[in-house]
Design a protein around this motif. Sequence first.
Motif: not given
Length: 600
Positions: A523-549
Motif C-alpha cells: 500500500p502507498s505511504r507504508t513501509s517497514k520504517g513507518s511500522g517501526v516508527k509506529m511501534l516505537l511510539d506505542q512502546l514509548g521508545v525514542t530512536p536514541k535507544e535503538v540500534m537497527a540492522i
Amino acid sequence: MHSHFTSSIRRTTILLTKYTPATISPDFQSSLSMARIAASHTLPLAFKSSLTPNNQNSLRFLSQNTSLTSLSSVFGGRIQISYGENKNRRGIFSNQRGFSRKVKRSKPKKEKELELNVSIGIEEGLPEDPEVLNIAEMLRLNVPMAMKLAFDGIKDSPYKTRDTSIDDVGGYESVELSVLLCNDDFIRKLNKDWRDEDHATDVLSMSQHMPGLKLPMLMMGDVVISVETAARQAAERGHTLLDEIRVLMVHGLLHLLGFDHEISDEAEEEMEKEEELLLRSLGWKGKGLIQCAIDAASVESPQTESPDGEVSSDRKKEGSLRFYKPKFNYIFCDMDGTLLNSRSQITSTTAGALREAMSMGVKVVIATGKARPAAMTALKAVGLAGKGGILSESTPGVFLQGLLVYGTQGREIFRGNLDARVCREAFMYSLEHKVPLIAFAQDRCFTLFEHPSIDSLHLVYHEPKAEVMPSLENLLNAADIQKLLFFDSPESISTTLRPYWFEATKGRAGVVQAMPDMLEIVPSRTSKGSGVKMLLDQLGVTPKEVMAIGDGENDIEMLELASLGVALSNGAEKTKAVANVIGLSNDEDGVADAIYRYAF
C-alpha cells in the motif's frame, strides 16, 4: 612473622566506587614521575620499554581515604612495561620454599598499629553483575590478608632481584592500596594510552611509591584487573573467577613490592616462587600467574593466534557482554539477508549473541517483510521463539514490510491493506505472463497456480504454504490482502517487472525490493520504517535507544530512524549508503558481530 607486623590491622577501608573521567592538574605530574606500570599477559611474548603517554587524559578514583589516594599513578609518569612471561622459560621451580618463618617474641609493650587503607573500585563501565559485586566484597577481606603476608615476607628477603625501595613497612603509619575491577575495553585503553599497545591484559600494576619523600603513609598504588580476561582464564584453568582474580591480585601486589619477572630468568624464578608461596600460605586455589603462563606456553602451538584472533580490538568477545553496559535498549533486526544467512538459517553464533544481548536486558524486535509465522519458524529452529525468546504471539514486532504491527502483549496496532483493484490487475498480469505471484493476508498466503518458486517460499523461507485458489474472485474474497510478491529472475525484475509496476501503481501502491529475485507491491505511504516508527511510539521508545540492522532497500528508513543503523556488507548499495556503519555479511554472522562490536 617479623616483629614489625605482629601488631594488628587497625582499620581496613573498603570503598565500592566507580572510576570516572577526570584530568590531573599539571602541578601533580612531576610528583608522579616515579610511577611504574607492570603489565601481565598470558601470551608468549617478551617486551620491555619506557614510554611517555600520548595525552593527558586520565581517570579519577573516587576514594574517601585521603586526598592523595585520588591521584593514581595511572594518570601520569614514566612507564615500565612487563609481560607475564619470558621467551627463555625455565621449568617449574622445583625447590619451593616452605612458609615456616619463626615469630620473634617481643617484649611486652604496646605495639604500633599499622593501618591498611584498601579501596576496591569497580569501573563505571561494568554492569552491576552479582558475581563481580560479591568478589569485590570478598576482596575487602582478601587484599589485607595478602598484603600482611607479603609485607612480612619482604623484610630481610633472600631475593636478589627485587627492588627494595619498599622494605620495612613498620616505619609507616598507614599503607594505601587500590584494586580496580574493570573490563577488557577499559584496560585496553590504559594499555593503548600508556604503552601504545592496543590490546587487553589481565592485570596492570601502577606504583605510586616515591622513595625520596618521607611520608607517614606508604602509597603503594593501584592494581587494575580485567574481570573479563580473568573470566576466560578461569574457565581455561578450571577454577572460579574469584580464584583467578586472587591470583592476579597477588601478581599485581608483588609487582608493587618490587618484583619484576621480566628483567631476568632469575627474577622470574624468584617472583614465581613468591607467588606460589603466597597463594599456598593463604589457602587460595590456582597456580601463580607466571607458572600458568609457563604451562600455557609449553602446550601452545607456534601457529596459535592471539586472543583477538581475526577480529579487531573494538569487538567484544563471545561470552563477554556481561562485563559491559548496553548502549541501546532495543535492537530492531531484519530477517532475510540479515538475521538469516544465504541458506535462510540462523547460525548458533548469531543465536548466542542474541541470547547474550537479551540476558543483559536488551530487547530484540523483529522487523521483517515476512509474515509472523515465518519469522517464528526460523527463530524456533534455534530456540528463540516462544516464551522467553525473541518472538512469540505476545511480543511486539513489525511484519509484512510494516503492514502488520504488533505492540505490547502482541496486540495488533496497525494493519495496512492493499487496494483490491491493484490486486486484481497484478493477478491478471501473473496469469497472462506466467509470472508466479503470491498474496499475503496476515498469516495466510494465496496464489492462482503452483510453481517451484512458490514452493520455495514455504520450504526455504518458512512462509505459510500458499493456498492455490480456484479463481481470482475466490482469492480476492478470501481475506484482506496486505501485500503481493512476484517471483522472477533478478534480470527480469530489474529490467521489466520493476519499471512496469512502478508506473502502473503510481498513486495507488508502492514497489519495494528486499531480495534480488522478488518484487513486492505494498500500500502507498507504508513501509517497514513507518511500522517501526509506529511501534516505537506505542512502546514509548525514542530512536536514541535503538540500534537497527538490515540489508535491503526496504530497511533504509528503519536504519535512518535508529540512533545507529548497521547495514550488512551483502546489502543493497542504497542501504549501505545511508547506514552509520557497514558490518560483516549475513554469511559471516554479521548480526552477531554488530552486537559484539556496537551494542555494548
